[in-house]
Design a protein around this motif. Sequence first.
Motif, short mmCIF file in Angstrom:
data_model
loop_
_atom_site.label_atom_id
_atom_site.label_comp_id
_atom_site.label_asym_id
_atom_site.label_seq_id
_atom_site.Cartn_x
_atom_site.Cartn_y
_atom_site.Cartn_z
N SER B 296 0.83 -1.20 0.00
CA SER B 296 0.00 0.00 0.00
C SER B 296 0.86 1.25 0.00
O SER B 296 2.00 1.24 0.46
CB SER B 296 -0.90 -0.01 1.23
N GLY B 323 3.30 -7.72 4.34
CA GLY B 323 2.81 -6.40 3.97
C GLY B 323 3.96 -5.44 3.74
O GLY B 323 4.95 -5.46 4.46
N GLY B 331 -2.32 -0.47 7.05
CA GLY B 331 -2.62 -1.87 6.81
C GLY B 331 -3.16 -2.53 8.07
O GLY B 331 -2.92 -2.07 9.19
#
Lengths: 254, 452
Positions: B296, B323, B331
């Motif tokens: 992200s 992640g 997240g």
Amino acid sequence: MLEIRNLHVSIADQEIIKGLNLKVKAGEVHSIMGPNGSGKSTLAQVLAGRASYVVTEGEIIFEGKDLLELAPEERACEGIFMAFQYPVEIPGVANTYLLREALNSIRKYRGLEPLKHVEFARLAKEKMGIMGMADNLLKRSVNEGFSGGEKKKNEIFQMQILEPKLAILDETDSGLDIDALKVVADGVNALRSPERAFVIITHYQRLLDYIVPDFVHVLVDGRILKSGGKELAFELEDRGYGWVEEEARKAVNN
Amino acid sequence: MGISFSNEDDGYSKGFEEFRKEAPGNGIPWMESLRGEGIRKFTELGFPTPENEDWRFTNVAPIARTTFTIEKNGHKQVSPEALNRFIFPKLRTIRLVFIDGTYSLGLSDLSDVPEGVKVLSLASALDSEEGLVKKYLSKYADFSEEAFTALNTAFMQDGGFVYIPRGTRLREPVHLLYITGKSDRATITNPRNLIVVEDNCEAEVVEHYVSIDEGVYFSNVVTELVVGENSSVGHYMIECESMKAFNVSTLRVEQGRSSNIRSHSVLLGGALVRNNVHPVIAGEGCDSLINGLFMSTGRQHMDNYMKVEHASPHCDSRQFYNGVLDGRSRGVFHGRIIVHKDAQKTDAKQTNRNLLLSDNAQIDTKPQLEIYADDVKCTHGATIGQMDENAIFYLRSRGIDEDTAREILLGAFTSGTLESIQVDEIRNYCEMLVAEWFARRKGGTELDNDPR
Ligand SMILES: Nc1ncnc2c1ncn2[C@@H]1O[C@H](COP(=O)(O)OP(=O)(O)O)[C@@H](O)[C@H]1O
Ligand SMILES: [Mg+2]
């Protein structure tokens, strides 16, 4: 080749190296011995360029260049190699990938073409043979799950591929059985040449049976207290480090 | 034109009244009553709020306050060339394409569907395979407490219907491709996939969500995957939605005896993303791998919610989630492992590792073990960190410059999760998406995708 003048190094505001001088000429093998915590690894890491070790005073000249001005990768490209006392495990990065990237990066710095895959594979295979390493270690992640001995051999294997001008070995012999020690020593001796120098940090005189040094230095509490020829190593093995400190203290008092 | 509704003034119910008249399955009594239950439940539950423990770290207010439109013939033109970048190079697949939620016959490719296997759009399956659909649809994705699943059940439009009869080894993966384009108004689609794999089968199914021109829209997805005895199924969720889109998806897996599933989620797009993976290991001796990579940046919010239910003895489950968070993104990893009373000899392991690339990125990680059996082995571990500086120094000391060293380590981190994708072409495609992500990052384009 290498000149260290009045080097002072601190970690977290604590002075570890307290005015160290050392001169290494091409073709020479220097051994640095000293008790635990005397600053041997600190010296090695500073030469390789670890940023957390702060040089508060002094200078290091390598091949006429101010080493302290150079980033770690530039030092490697200039020809410095340090074999880590505790090699780092890097999951997910294949040993062979690291080495090819490293070698080609160094070649690029020197204006050379990258080595082709096949050429690299041939080179790696040859050096693996010298080091008596299993083929699969090339494909495995860097040092991940390697035994202590395999890690140390891997450092020397990397040194063989990268062919540095100055190699600093930080206790590469520690924890090795005698067979592995011989392999490591052979790996080093195979690279000895008039253009190349070695700084061999060791805790034990044992390694010096196989790699005969030109000079032995005793590092105690951040200073080189005594330097001599290879006989000094035997003396240290017999008598420990206490007498060196004693001598040094007397010299100061007189 | 289409049906528009907002969350105010009972908007979803009113919208539903209009939607149902032309909804697929209209005229089929059980379908009508299923939809009716869906809207009733959704109206009762409302959108979840952070007071709900399962939504503690994810606020769906941006979804709740948006007025959405269901496009009626929302058939935007997508050329075969535009389709190319969503297709796995060098891989033949059985492909169903949906554009703005509507099945596209022209872009789909069903030429390799073997005898006996059924791959068609759910809307047509309601016509031609009503019995099969009725047997499985909504039998697994429980919506009594799940507002988004209830919403999907009410408004389900179309989706993939895949039926693989016993003993079939499906050579080509099924590729369910959802393309959403930009409209003047925010749109909503409710894709519904039903994948039934009978006993002794092997199959790979890809769900793939993409956008063509970065619109604001909401994909509310529910997939039911029923895996028969002794079957092996790979499921892939490749989420590359518009950076302004919302995606809430639920994968509900039902595993029969001695079956093996491999679930891979790769989340890269979307402003607000919630990915629920919920396998119920109903038969003995199963293996489940639940694996994910989320990356992200900007103001993206990515919530990975896992609920692994061990309901039978001697089953192994493995969860590996990595992640990578950059920018001001956030997240969530919420991994529940539920071991029911009879699930003795369960071996469950959960690992979540996160790399924060910026000081403003944030991750909440929450493992949750609920164990009602006594002879089980469950472990979990989560790490949050920056990159290993020792490893960076090691690489640099070998002559590799700092940027490259960081790239190498990041690559190792992301590849670590993609490695277990067994289909080379799908893995390579995901690797390529990750490489593009890194390239954009290196290009330094700051992403501003605040959906609020
Ligand atoms: N990263 C560090 N942080 C704090 N102190 C350190 C660090 N590394 C080394 N030291 C300290 O510096 C001194 C010298 O350590 P080191 O150079 O590793 O010695 P040697 O290699 O000779 O055993 C020791 O007192 C050690 O505790
Ligand atoms: Mg040391």
